[in-house]
Design a protein around this motif. Sequence first.
Motif, PDB file in Angstrom:
ATOM      1  N   PRO A  31      -3.151  -7.741 -15.822  1.00 46.71           N
ATOM      2  CA  PRO A  31      -3.946  -7.405 -14.784  1.00 46.71           C
ATOM      3  C   PRO A  31      -4.842  -6.268 -14.968  1.00 46.71           C
ATOM      4  N   ALA A  32      -5.840  -6.201 -14.329  1.00 47.36           N
ATOM      5  CA  ALA A  32      -6.935  -5.019 -14.194  1.00 47.36           C
ATOM      6  C   ALA A  32      -6.454  -4.005 -13.329  1.00 47.36           C
ATOM      7  N   SER A  33      -5.854  -4.143 -12.363  1.00 48.32           N
ATOM      8  CA  SER A  33      -5.359  -3.321 -11.362  1.00 48.32           C
ATOM      9  C   SER A  33      -4.358  -3.955 -10.681  1.00 48.32           C
ATOM     10  N   VAL A  34      -3.989  -3.150  -9.490  1.00 48.50           N
ATOM     11  CA  VAL A  34      -2.988  -3.414  -8.479  1.00 48.50           C
ATOM     12  C   VAL A  34      -3.663  -3.402  -7.037  1.00 48.50           C
ATOM     13  N   ASN A  35      -3.024  -4.210  -6.175  1.00 50.98           N
ATOM     14  CA  ASN A  35      -3.940  -4.012  -4.799  1.00 50.98           C
ATOM     15  C   ASN A  35      -3.084  -3.002  -4.048  1.00 50.98           C
ATOM     16  N   SER A  36      -3.324  -2.757  -2.531  1.00 53.61           N
ATOM     17  CA  SER A  36      -2.404  -1.939  -1.992  1.00 53.61           C
ATOM     18  C   SER A  36      -0.873  -2.621  -1.891  1.00 53.61           C
ATOM     19  N   SER A  37      -0.727  -3.757  -1.907  1.00 54.63           N
ATOM     20  CA  SER A  37       0.724  -4.107  -2.000  1.00 54.63           C
ATOM     21  C   SER A  37       1.586  -4.045  -3.241  1.00 54.63           C
ATOM     22  N   GLY A  38       0.645  -3.463  -4.451  1.00 52.06           N
ATOM     23  CA  GLY A  38       1.195  -3.137  -5.652  1.00 52.06           C
ATOM     24  C   GLY A  38       1.266  -4.719  -6.282  1.00 52.06           C
ATOM     25  N   ASP A  39       0.459  -5.666  -6.034  1.00 52.23           N
ATOM     26  CA  ASP A  39       0.400  -7.138  -6.512  1.00 52.23           C
ATOM     27  C   ASP A  39      -0.836  -6.790  -7.530  1.00 52.23           C
TER      28      ASP A  39
END
Length: 135
Positions: A31-39
């Motif tokens: 993954p490049a990053s994670v969203n606000s939910s940590g996904d």
Amino acid sequence: MASMLDTFIRKEIAKGFKNQLLPGILWRRVPASVNSSGDPTGGTTETYRVQGIRDSFNAAFAATASIPTTDVRILLILGLITPVTTPVVDDMIRMRNDKGIQQWHKVRTVLTVDPANAHIVLQCFQIPTPSGAPT
């Protein structure tokens, strides 16, 4: 840091088993990053060629170790993974099952890596073909 003996053992084991085991594919989502939910979001994938063995767990061992009866054991020769990597939890592996059918599995746990880093034993479970997976 691996000693010269460990490196020698790893290379000799890889040489001895080359093209003698089941070929497979190890596929990893990065993954490049994670969203606000940590996904995980976005990112790339990495594909590796592997050689190893897909096997079932001994029923008594599986019961004692609380391993689901549907899980399988996959042993990979680390010196035969190209490009070089070490499998980790959540990696996906495509390998032929006992009926000769190509099957995808996801790594649940890394069970053992021998001291010379010559082989790794993984606890995996069957999954449907992942979206975008190599064929």
